[in-house]
Design a protein around this motif. Structure first.
Motif, short mmCIF file in Angstrom:
data_model
loop_
_atom_site.label_atom_id
_atom_site.label_comp_id
_atom_site.label_asym_id
_atom_site.label_seq_id
_atom_site.Cartn_x
_atom_site.Cartn_y
_atom_site.Cartn_z
N THR A 153 43.48 47.01 41.45
CA THR A 153 43.26 46.57 40.06
C THR A 153 44.33 47.15 39.14
N ARG A 154 44.80 48.35 39.43
CA ARG A 154 45.84 48.95 38.60
C ARG A 154 47.18 48.24 38.81
N THR B 36 47.63 45.09 39.69
CA THR B 36 47.58 43.76 39.07
C THR B 36 47.68 43.82 37.56
N GLY B 37 47.24 44.94 36.97
CA GLY B 37 47.29 45.09 35.52
C GLY B 37 46.21 44.33 34.78
N LYS B 38 45.23 43.79 35.51
CA LYS B 38 44.13 43.05 34.88
C LYS B 38 43.00 44.01 34.52
N LYS B 39 42.77 44.21 33.22
CA LYS B 39 41.76 45.16 32.79
C LYS B 39 40.35 44.74 33.20
N TRP B 40 40.09 43.44 33.24
CA TRP B 40 38.75 42.97 33.59
C TRP B 40 38.43 43.31 35.05
N LEU B 41 39.46 43.41 35.88
CA LEU B 41 39.24 43.79 37.28
C LEU B 41 38.75 45.24 37.39
N THR B 42 39.28 46.11 36.52
CA THR B 42 38.84 47.50 36.51
C THR B 42 37.36 47.61 36.21
#
Length: 427
Positions: free
Chosen positions: A377-378, A380-386
């Motif tokens: 997730t880090r 990819t940079g997608k905050k929603w994934l975190t």
């Protein structure tokens, strides 16, 4: 993304309480016992044996077999002698069980040994949190990884199985944590650090012989990295501590040598033909069996899900290592590699195919997959994934408890006879 130390401690306490409460519910519904669970009580409490020549064993016979008599309370000499006769395990865990049972003479209860597992599991979850925090430097990631294990079938199974494996796992994780702590101090480790490490070595060795394998694996990696980092002063202290801890264990229980080399839980349990086909078949069978065990404990009893996650993990590691040129940190290497090697080694040498033999590796194996998911997730940079990671793990754990029954629960159904009373023990 992170949270404060204060908040992380509060959330960790909640995780531990909820996890142990869940295990207690399963323990209350446990309807039978593995034969080794009853041996736990016998070897810890009594020199009596049951009649095996066809004679009737009365209720009093079973009480004498499983409980501490008034005259044998806190009789650790008897505990020690029982382990010499049994020649399968060292005496420390049985001493713990005997201590609890001595407070309740002439009684048998599943909760006597369970109380030790509860304390051990609380320690396991604390150690797991501290280990992951040292690796990631992030309280939130440590909390997510700890929660993923705390609410897994693996955690519940380990807690309700009335044997020494939860205690063993606590000492294994404590060993990993102290290794990381000493390594990161860079020749400035305190005397108390080595004192604690020596105590862990002593008690771990006296708990279960598989601890020796884990100690050797972590020690070898520590040796290599300390030399590379030129931490020679701490390395010498580390070696002295390991030798003294192991020597103390041998002085207390010298039967370790004969049990490990010739017992039914040591090298004496191995009987593999040198025929290449037999070796390959044996390897495939044992590893395949334990992959099924791992799938049940962690991956919803679905081998395809374990295979998919493993392939994704390996592929992601290849991408990080050879495309992004990111190496695994030495602290992560020290924590994860021994657990992976331990899983494979114990799978091959275990006398029976059972999850209990690999329990000590399960917390770190779960952590490997969780941290890989967080790292993804880090990247990819997608905050929603975190945000989705803890939700995904929570849903997975919930599905696990709905669809998978933990080991060692058993039941009262039998085709041999109809029970006439609820006051009976099923083995």
């Amino acid at each position: 993304m992170n949270i404060s130390d204060k908040k992380s401690r509060i959330f960790l306490a909640v995780v531990i309480v909820l996890s142990l409460a869940l295990s207690t519910v399963f323990m209350m519904n446990k309807q039978g016992y593995h034969e080794d669970e009853l041996l736990t009580y016998n070897l810890a409490n009594s020199a009596n044996t049951l009649k095996t020549d066809g004679e009737w064993n009365s209720g009093a016979d079973f009480i004498d077999y499983l409980s501490v008599s008034d005259g044998d309370r806190f009789n650790y000499e008897q505990v020690y002698e029982n382990q010499i006769i049994d020649a399968s395990h060292p005496p420390f865990y049985y001493g713990l069980v005997h201590t609890v049972c001595s407070l309740f003479p002439n009684q048998f209860s599943r909760y006597f040994a369970f109380s030790i597992n509860v304390l051990a599991m609380a320690g396991i979850l604390i150690m797991l949190f501290k280990i992951v925090k040292r690796i990631t430097k992030n309280n939130l990631y440590a909390l997510i990884a700890t929660g993923a294990f705390a609410f897994s079938i693996a955690c519940t199974t380990m807690t309700i199985y009335l044997r020494m494996y939860a205690t063993l796992t606590f000492f294994v994780l404590s060993m990993i944590y102290m290794n990381l702590k000493i390594f990161e101090r860079k020749n400035t480790a305190k005397f108390t650090d080595f004192l604690i490490l020596g105590l862990i070595t002593l008690l771990g060795t006296l708990t279960q012989y598989y601890f020796i394998l884990f100690e050797g694996l972590t020690g070898l990696i520590m040796l290599v990295f300390q030399i590379k980092e030129r931490n020679i002063k701490d390395l010498i202290k580390y070696i002295i501590t390991a030798v003294l801890g192991s020597a103390a264990a041998l002085c207390i229980y010298p039967y370790i040598i004969t049990n490990v080399l010739g017992g039914n839980r040591g090298f004496g349990s191995l009987s593999i033909s040198i025929d290449p086909i037999t070796v390959v078949t044996y390897f495939a069978y044992k590893i395949g069996t334990y992959i099924q065990v791992l799938a049940k404990d962690v991956f919803l009893n679905q081998i395809w899900l374990l295979a998919l996650c493993s392939a994704a993990l390996i592929g992601f590691w290849i991408y990080l290592r050879f495309v992004r040129k990111e190496k695994l940190s030495r602290t992560a290497f020290m924590a994860f590699v021994p657990s992976l090697v331990y899983f494979v080694a114990i799978s091959l040498v275990s006398p029976f195919n059972s999850d209990r033999y690999i329990m000590a590796s399960l917390p770190m194996l779960v952590t490997i997959f969780v941290l890989a998911l967080i790292k993804f997730t880090r990247v990819t940079g997608k905050k929603w994934l975190t945000t989705a990671v803890p939700i995904c793990l929570a849903v997975t754990c919930a599905i696990g408890y709905i669809t998978v029954k933990p080991y060692y629960m058993y039941g009262v159904k039998t085709e041999l006879y109809t029970p006439q009373t609820s006051k009976c023990v099923f083995v």
